[in-house]
Design a protein around this motif. Sequence first.
Motif, PDB file in Angstrom:
ATOM      1  N   TRP A  76      -5.812   7.002  -1.300  1.00  0.00           N
ATOM      2  CA  TRP A  76      -4.602   6.296  -0.885  1.00  0.00           C
ATOM      3  C   TRP A  76      -4.690   4.809  -1.235  1.00  0.00           C
ATOM      4  N   ASN A  77      -5.866   4.220  -0.986  1.00  0.00           N
ATOM      5  CA  ASN A  77      -6.034   2.788  -1.245  1.00  0.00           C
ATOM      6  C   ASN A  77      -5.828   2.444  -2.716  1.00  0.00           C
ATOM      7  N   VAL A  78      -6.366   3.287  -3.600  1.00  0.00           N
ATOM      8  CA  VAL A  78      -6.246   3.026  -5.041  1.00  0.00           C
ATOM      9  C   VAL A  78      -4.785   3.089  -5.465  1.00  0.00           C
ATOM     10  N   LEU A  79      -4.063   4.067  -4.927  1.00  0.00           N
ATOM     11  CA  LEU A  79      -2.645   4.208  -5.271  1.00  0.00           C
ATOM     12  C   LEU A  79      -1.834   3.028  -4.729  1.00  0.00           C
ATOM     13  N   ILE A  80      -2.112   2.645  -3.488  1.00  0.00           N
ATOM     14  CA  ILE A  80      -1.412   1.496  -2.893  1.00  0.00           C
ATOM     15  C   ILE A  80      -1.701   0.224  -3.696  1.00  0.00           C
ATOM     16  N   ALA A  81      -2.961   0.047  -4.090  1.00  0.00           N
ATOM     17  CA  ALA A  81      -3.342  -1.134  -4.876  1.00  0.00           C
ATOM     18  C   ALA A  81      -2.609  -1.154  -6.218  1.00  0.00           C
ATOM     19  N   GLY A  82      -2.405   0.042  -6.806  1.00  0.00           N
ATOM     20  CA  GLY A  82      -1.684   0.119  -8.075  1.00  0.00           C
ATOM     21  C   GLY A  82      -0.258  -0.375  -7.949  1.00  0.00           C
ATOM     22  N   TYR A  83       0.436   0.060  -6.900  1.00  0.00           N
ATOM     23  CA  TYR A  83       1.804  -0.423  -6.684  1.00  0.00           C
ATOM     24  C   TYR A  83       1.812  -1.904  -6.305  1.00  0.00           C
ATOM     25  N   GLY A  84       0.745  -2.325  -5.607  1.00  0.00           N
ATOM     26  CA  GLY A  84       0.634  -3.744  -5.284  1.00  0.00           C
ATOM     27  C   GLY A  84       0.507  -4.594  -6.525  1.00  0.00           C
ATOM     28  N   GLN A  85      -0.280  -4.115  -7.484  1.00  0.00           N
ATOM     29  CA  GLN A  85      -0.460  -4.827  -8.753  1.00  0.00           C
ATOM     30  C   GLN A  85       0.864  -4.943  -9.504  1.00  0.00           C
ATOM     31  N   GLU A  86       1.712  -3.929  -9.345  1.00  0.00           N
ATOM     32  CA  GLU A  86       3.013  -3.936 -10.011  1.00  0.00           C
ATOM     33  C   GLU A  86       4.065  -4.709  -9.219  1.00  0.00           C
ATOM     34  N   GLY A  87       3.685  -5.205  -8.026  1.00  0.00           N
ATOM     35  CA  GLY A  87       4.622  -5.959  -7.200  1.00  0.00           C
ATOM     36  C   GLY A  87       5.654  -5.108  -6.493  1.00  0.00           C
ATOM     37  N   GLN A  88       5.371  -3.794  -6.360  1.00  0.00           N
ATOM     38  CA  GLN A  88       6.310  -2.886  -5.706  1.00  0.00           C
ATOM     39  C   GLN A  88       5.905  -2.707  -4.242  1.00  0.00           C
ATOM     40  N   GLY A 106       7.716  -2.277  -1.598  1.00  0.00           N
ATOM     41  CA  GLY A 106       8.434  -1.208  -0.901  1.00  0.00           C
ATOM     42  C   GLY A 106       7.747   0.134  -1.082  1.00  0.00           C
ATOM     43  N   LYS A 107       7.338   0.436  -2.327  1.00  0.00           N
ATOM     44  CA  LYS A 107       6.647   1.690  -2.613  1.00  0.00           C
ATOM     45  C   LYS A 107       5.275   1.715  -1.936  1.00  0.00           C
ATOM     46  N   ALA A 108       4.583   0.566  -1.947  1.00  0.00           N
ATOM     47  CA  ALA A 108       3.273   0.480  -1.299  1.00  0.00           C
ATOM     48  C   ALA A 108       3.401   0.719   0.203  1.00  0.00           C
ATOM     49  N   LEU A 109       4.425   0.143   0.811  1.00  0.00           N
ATOM     50  CA  LEU A 109       4.653   0.326   2.241  1.00  0.00           C
ATOM     51  C   LEU A 109       4.986   1.782   2.566  1.00  0.00           C
ATOM     52  N   GLU A 110       5.761   2.410   1.689  1.00  0.00           N
ATOM     53  CA  GLU A 110       6.090   3.835   1.857  1.00  0.00           C
ATOM     54  C   GLU A 110       4.815   4.680   1.829  1.00  0.00           C
ATOM     55  N   LEU A 111       3.903   4.352   0.901  1.00  0.00           N
ATOM     56  CA  LEU A 111       2.633   5.071   0.807  1.00  0.00           C
ATOM     57  C   LEU A 111       1.779   4.870   2.062  1.00  0.00           C
ATOM     58  N   LEU A 112       1.788   3.654   2.587  1.00  0.00           N
ATOM     59  CA  LEU A 112       1.042   3.374   3.813  1.00  0.00           C
ATOM     60  C   LEU A 112       1.546   4.249   4.960  1.00  0.00           C
ATOM     61  N   GLN A 113       2.857   4.384   5.059  1.00  0.00           N
ATOM     62  CA  GLN A 113       3.438   5.220   6.115  1.00  0.00           C
ATOM     63  C   GLN A 113       3.108   6.694   5.900  1.00  0.00           C
ATOM     64  N   PRO A 161      -5.740   3.627   8.079  1.00  0.00           N
ATOM     65  CA  PRO A 161      -5.946   2.546   7.099  1.00  0.00           C
ATOM     66  C   PRO A 161      -7.189   1.722   7.441  1.00  0.00           C
ATOM     67  N   ASP A 162      -7.892   1.266   6.411  1.00  0.00           N
ATOM     68  CA  ASP A 162      -9.031   0.381   6.626  1.00  0.00           C
ATOM     69  C   ASP A 162      -8.695  -0.997   6.056  1.00  0.00           C
ATOM     70  N   GLU A 163      -9.685  -1.872   6.019  1.00  0.00           N
ATOM     71  CA  GLU A 163      -9.437  -3.239   5.549  1.00  0.00           C
ATOM     72  C   GLU A 163      -9.000  -3.281   4.090  1.00  0.00           C
ATOM     73  N   VAL A 164      -9.552  -2.355   3.283  1.00  0.00           N
ATOM     74  CA  VAL A 164      -9.155  -2.302   1.871  1.00  0.00           C
ATOM     75  C   VAL A 164      -7.670  -1.968   1.753  1.00  0.00           C
ATOM     76  N   THR A 165      -7.190  -1.074   2.633  1.00  0.00           N
ATOM     77  CA  THR A 165      -5.766  -0.713   2.632  1.00  0.00           C
ATOM     78  C   THR A 165      -4.910  -1.944   2.879  1.00  0.00           C
ATOM     79  N   TYR A 166      -5.270  -2.694   3.901  1.00  0.00           N
ATOM     80  CA  TYR A 166      -4.461  -3.860   4.263  1.00  0.00           C
ATOM     81  C   TYR A 166      -4.549  -4.960   3.214  1.00  0.00           C
ATOM     82  N   VAL A 167      -5.725  -5.114   2.597  1.00  0.00           N
ATOM     83  CA  VAL A 167      -5.850  -6.105   1.510  1.00  0.00           C
ATOM     84  C   VAL A 167      -4.964  -5.712   0.329  1.00  0.00           C
ATOM     85  N   SER A 168      -4.934  -4.396   0.019  1.00  0.00           N
ATOM     86  CA  SER A 168      -4.074  -3.912  -1.062  1.00  0.00           C
ATOM     87  C   SER A 168      -2.605  -4.130  -0.725  1.00  0.00           C
TER      88      SER A 168
END
Length: 386
Positions: free
Chosen positions: A256-268, A270-277, A286-293
């Motif tokens: 999950w963290n890697v996928l969230i980080a990928g959308y974060g890198q793209e500046g998306q 909304g999509k990252a937040l959807e993945l978190l949910q 979620p762990d600290e890596v999740t929140y950093v992403s």
Amino acid sequence: MPERNVYTWNAIVSGCVKGGNLEDAQNLFVKMPERNSVSWNTMISALVRSGSDQKALNLYSRMNSEGFESTHFTFASVLSACGNLLFVEHGRCCHGLVIKVGIDCNKYVENAVVGMYAKCGCMGEAVRAFDQMSQPNEVSFTSMIGGLAQTEHVDEALRMFSKMHRKGIRIDPVAFSSILGVCARGEAGEPKGSDEKCEFPSYRYGQQVHGLTSKFGCEGDIHVGNSLIDMYAKHGNMETAEMVFANLPEVNVCSWNVLIAGYGQEGQSGKALELLQRMQSHGFEPDEVTYVSMLGACVNSGDIETGREMFDRIESPIVSAWNAVLSGYSQKGQHEEAVDFFRRMQFQNVRPDRTTLASILSSCAGMGILLLWFYFFNKGVMTKSS
């Protein structure tokens, strides 16, 4: 038992080690009335496997002082500990002893020597040791790939993997994960995007490696899967990254963290937040890596308020997390908030780095506060080299 000898003591110590009871094994080792090389090797090896590398080296020193002869098992463990601790000088001494006693052609020792130099970033010595091996195997090839990647020799790492494949060396999930990590890095200045836009070697190579993981039945391995997700996400191909994620037989927090980080890198964001949910709805915490992403996603998309909310969820934020928020404030022209946030960083005793200073100086310039720059300099926050 009416009588216990060194063999029965070794057996019970080894049993404790194999059962995961390292503390019991250490206590029994201390109580042994006599020991032999097997006793010492068992404990040294167990300490290295448990991550207690310094304790392993201390025990090796005691072993030498008590006059016990080191074997190939001893040297393999000690060299591994030196590599983990980046004690290259100690490792060189150990390598010299290996040559002196004539066991430098033992395959376990050869692999340990290559691994030690590679982990320490001494790739010239690692290459020489590798070239002298009679029959390099998957362990030595994987060590070389990891070491070359660590020292930014991306092309050499890719060629090493190709050589491994040509020679018919077994490619295990560790080797696949290692080379996919190299492919994820790419080259400086390379473009990102879909398959049609990506013409650079590391991305194409990564796609070929993906094909090999399917051929060798490793695509379902969670570590290989996470590496594939990371590789596609780093190159901006989120569609394929999502496809790999969806096809994994099982996922973990890292997936999950890697996928969230990928959308974060793209500046998306909304999509990252959807993945978190979605992540939380599937029972993953979620762990600290999740929140950093998530923080990176929010800052990249300009949503500094949500980013600050994510930052406040991190228990012990590292300097990169502070920098992300600081950079966000600075880029949005919220210079007062940036200065206040930097002061909070100082109160938390987090040492700034060059990225921190670049952001805060930008905000100082935006506010026209020249004296604050001198304050940072005189307090030792900055140096002339900064």
